[in-house]
Design a protein around this motif. Structure first.
Motif, mmCIF file in Angstrom:
data_model
loop_
_atom_site.group_PDB
_atom_site.id
_atom_site.type_symbol
_atom_site.label_atom_id
_atom_site.label_comp_id
_atom_site.label_asym_id
_atom_site.label_seq_id
_atom_site.Cartn_x
_atom_site.Cartn_y
_atom_site.Cartn_z
ATOM 1 N N GLU A 72 0.824 -1.210 0.000
ATOM 2 C CA GLU A 72 0.000 0.000 0.000
ATOM 3 C C GLU A 72 0.856 1.258 0.000
ATOM 4 O OE1 GLU A 72 -2.504 -0.488 3.391
ATOM 5 O OE2 GLU A 72 -3.735 -2.025 2.430
ATOM 6 N N ARG A 73 1.945 1.255 0.740
ATOM 7 C CA ARG A 73 2.845 2.410 0.782
ATOM 8 C C ARG A 73 3.458 2.654 -0.595
ATOM 9 N NH1 ARG A 73 8.102 1.144 3.506
ATOM 10 N NH2 ARG A 73 8.349 0.325 1.440
ATOM 11 N N ARG A 76 0.883 4.185 -2.864
ATOM 12 C CA ARG A 76 0.675 5.611 -2.576
ATOM 13 C C ARG A 76 1.827 6.462 -3.097
ATOM 14 N NH1 ARG A 76 -0.823 3.589 2.474
ATOM 15 N NH2 ARG A 76 1.182 4.183 3.338
ATOM 16 N N ARG A 79 1.742 6.972 -6.860
ATOM 17 C CA ARG A 79 0.697 7.891 -7.319
ATOM 18 C C ARG A 79 1.057 9.341 -7.076
ATOM 19 N NH1 ARG A 79 -4.860 4.892 -5.399
ATOM 20 N NH2 ARG A 79 -4.681 3.150 -6.853
#
Length: 82
Positions: A72-73, A76, A79
């Motif tokens: 998930e990191r 992020r 993006r």
């Protein structure tokens, strides 16, 4: 028969009280006795060392959680625009 009296008698009675067993100690003693009566001591030891043991499951879940966080990191960060 002469009964002892005075402070020494009182202190003797107080000092001779038996320590009560706590609920935790009693439960532990009962569990140890149950394991021996049922003959499951070795079976439990083997089971707890294997993949089905609590510690192994806990470590696995921590690794999965950490890996999910890293995924998930990274998503992020990818993006974000520089």
């Amino acid at each position: 028969v002469k009964r002892p009296s005075g402070m020494s008698s009182l202190l003797g009675k107080i000092g001779s009280k038996k320590q009560k067993m706590s609920t935790l100690e009693k439960s532990k003693l009962d569990w140890e006795n149950f394991k021996e009566e049922e003959g499951i001591v070795e079976e439990l030891a083997i089971h707890n060392r294997g993949k089905d043991g609590y510690i192994e499951r806990k470590a696995f879940l921590e690794r999965v959680d950490h890996r999910q966080f890293e995924i998930e990191r990274d998503l992020r960060l990818s993006r974000m625009k520089p």
